[in-house]
Scaffold this active site. Structure first.
Site, PDB file in Angstrom:
ATOM      1  N   GLY A  12       1.365  -1.290   0.017  1.00 12.62           N
ATOM      2  CA  GLY A  12       0.096  -0.055   0.431  1.00 12.62           C
ATOM      3  C   GLY A  12       1.419   1.362   0.109  1.00 12.62           C
ATOM      4  N   GLN A  15       0.067   5.146  -1.491  1.00 17.43           N
ATOM      5  CA  GLN A  15      -0.189   7.159  -1.336  1.00 17.43           C
ATOM      6  C   GLN A  15       0.065   7.114   0.091  1.00 17.43           C
ATOM      7  OE1 GLN A  15      -4.438   8.091  -1.768  1.00 17.43           O
ATOM      8  NE2 GLN A  15      -5.227   6.310  -1.970  1.00 17.43           N
ATOM      9  N   GLY A  16      -0.368   8.295   0.593  1.00 12.04           N
ATOM     10  CA  GLY A  16      -0.524   8.490   2.106  1.00 12.04           C
ATOM     11  C   GLY A  16       0.551   7.444   3.061  1.00 12.04           C
ATOM     12  N   ARG A  19       3.436   5.595   1.308  1.00 14.63           N
ATOM     13  CA  ARG A  19       4.298   6.413   0.404  1.00 14.63           C
ATOM     14  C   ARG A  19       5.219   7.172   2.182  1.00 14.63           C
ATOM     15  NH1 ARG A  19       3.850  10.841  -4.319  1.00 14.63           N
ATOM     16  NH2 ARG A  19       5.864  11.793  -4.118  1.00 14.63           N
ATOM     17  N   ASP A  36       0.963  -1.992  -4.651  1.00 14.59           N
ATOM     18  CA  ASP A  36      -0.351  -1.276  -4.155  1.00 14.59           C
ATOM     19  C   ASP A  36      -0.863  -2.159  -5.575  1.00 14.59           C
ATOM     20  OD1 ASP A  36      -0.397   2.078  -2.634  1.00 14.59           O
ATOM     21  OD2 ASP A  36      -2.078   0.876  -4.257  1.00 14.59           O
ATOM     22  N   VAL A  65      -3.334  -7.154  -2.468  1.00  8.20           N
ATOM     23  CA  VAL A  65      -2.615  -7.476  -1.411  1.00  8.20           C
ATOM     24  C   VAL A  65      -3.679  -9.038  -0.456  1.00  8.20           C
ATOM     25  CG1 VAL A  65      -0.905  -6.290  -0.483  1.00  8.20           C
ATOM     26  CG2 VAL A  65      -2.491  -6.145   0.153  1.00  8.20           C
ATOM     27  N   TYR A 151     -13.530  -2.762  10.906  1.00  2.00           N
ATOM     28  CA  TYR A 151     -12.195  -1.674  10.657  1.00  2.00           C
ATOM     29  C   TYR A 151     -12.091  -2.269  12.349  1.00  2.00           C
ATOM     30  CZ  TYR A 151      -8.840   1.796  10.335  1.00  2.00           C
ATOM     31  OH  TYR A 151      -8.096   2.353  10.589  1.00  2.00           O
ATOM     32  N   ALA A 153     -12.887  -4.277  14.757  1.00  2.00           N
ATOM     33  CA  ALA A 153     -12.765  -6.106  14.476  1.00  2.00           C
ATOM     34  C   ALA A 153     -11.105  -6.099  13.558  1.00  2.00           C
ATOM     35  CB  ALA A 153     -13.578  -6.304  14.143  1.00  2.00           C
ATOM     36  N   LYS A 155      -8.058  -4.039  12.993  1.00  2.00           N
ATOM     37  CA  LYS A 155      -7.467  -3.888  13.974  1.00  2.00           C
ATOM     38  C   LYS A 155      -6.727  -4.469  15.219  1.00  2.00           C
ATOM     39  CE  LYS A 155      -6.018  -1.125  10.562  1.00  2.00           C
ATOM     40  NZ  LYS A 155      -5.037  -1.264   8.807  1.00  2.00           N
TER      41      LYS A 155
END
Ligand SMILES: NC(=O)C1=CN([C@@H]2O[C@H](COP(=O)(O)OP(=O)(O)OC[C@H]3O[C@@H](n4cnc5c(N)ncnc54)[C@H](O)[C@@H]3O)[C@@H](O)[C@H]2O)C=CC1
Ligand SMILES: CCCCCC(=O)/C=C/C=C\C=C\C=C\[C@@H](O)[C@@H](O)CCCC(=O)O
Length: 265
Positions: A12, A15-16, A19, A36, A65, A151, A153, A155
């Site tokens: 990933g 970006q973000g 990156r 990505d 992925v 989300y 769960a 994490k």
């Protein structure tokens, strides 16, 4: 571990935060292959970073992925480019409460697969050179939030998986260090997501807690990589309290019921 001269695989990275981590690692002298699912953005990022840091230190490989074959091929590409991978950052993640299967496949499934691929490659007891695995969770893996239960769960799963491997009796023989990153909200495209429950709850949360820059969190990732004694670390990064290590403490209150609390050290 000093990133200078080390080889990195990151998911990933177009970006973000991904990156941001790639850029910090390149500035410290590492070589990086990132994958990505966003091919156009991945190629553009590769080209910009190659112009800045050199064509032989940063590479993009397109991969989703959540797909076993694509993920394995991307990791294999890093191994064939660099011969070895010293640092693996499982960063790719999404927030989408309308598609829990996809969230779990990317945020939890791909982190597990990526970690096991890296462990198999790095473990010293099977001929590898050891290394570091950084799994990107979130403050949502330490807390609860009704706006995004799936989300949260996913994490929580990342933290449970990573810290369990860190406690493996074989860890010293593997010579692989396991760390979790738990940032609070950051200024990335994820903040534009609307597929959540009760958006006003997250809006309120962001108003109360603020939003960090990617650079601040990427700096904290360098701390995780560089500290040799932090196997099993959960590094929380927030605007108010900065980067601090957290751990689960089991407190025996009455000789019968254990209470699990999050402690800071
Ligand atoms: N933005 C935030 O406030 C926070 C984000 N995080 C976590 O940080 C990580 C990075 O997120 P951001 O940079 O914020 O999001 P982002 O949306 O800006 O970047 C995520 C990158 O991952 C890629 N990606 C998504 N699904 C993929 C897949 N199946 N295969 C390969 N690549 C894929 C996207 O194309 C994108 O380039 C995620 O794990 C996220 O959960 C954690 C805490 C706070
Ligand atoms: C569980 C709380 C912290 C979690 C931090 C984290 O890991 C990820 C947060 C990511 C995104 C949050 C987005 C919140 C969005 C809402 O405020 C939404 O209503 C914004 C709408 C934006 C728009 O309309 O453009």
């Amino acid at each position: 571990m000093d990133p200078q001269g080390k080889s990195v695989f990151l998911t990933g990275g177009a970006q973000g935060l991904g990156r941001g981590i790639v850029e910090k690692l390149l500035s410290l002298g590492a070589k990086v292959l990132f994958c990505d699912v966003d091919v156009e953005r991945g190629k553009a990022t590769e080209s910009e970073l190659q112009t800045q840091y050199g064509a032989d230190v940063v590479f993009f490989h397109p991969a989703d992925v959540s797909d076993d074959e694509q993920h394995k091929a991307a990791f294999g590409m890093a191994v064939s480019k660099f011969e070895t991978v010293d640092i693996c950052v499982n960063n790719a993640g999404i927030l989408n409460e309308s598609n829990w299967e996809k969230v779990m496949a990317i945020n939890a499934g791909a982190v597990i697969r990526g970690s096991l691929l890296a462990l198999e490659h790095m473990r010293r007891d099977r001929g590898g050179r050891g290394g570091v695995i950084i799994n990107v969770a979130s403050i949502a893996g330490l807390n609860v939030n009704p706006a995004c239960p799936t989300y949260c769960a996913s994490k929580h799963a990342v933290i449970g998986f990573t810290t369990s491997w860190a406690m493996s009796p074989g860890q010293k023989d593997h010579a692989v260090r396991w760390c979790c990153l738990c940032p609070d909200a950051m200024e990335t495209s994820m903040l534009k997501v609307t597929d959540i429950h009760y958006p006003e709850m997250l809006e309120e949360y962001l108003k109360d807690n603020g939003v960090m820059s990617v650079s601040q969190v990427a700096d904290a990732v360098m701390k995780l990589i560089q500290d040799p004694d932090n196997n099993g670390a959960i590094l929380e990064v927030t605007l108010k309290k900065g980067a601090r290590y957290r751990r689960r403490q089991v407190v025996d209150r009455d000789g019968v019921n254990d209470l699990v609390i999050m402690d800071t050290y």
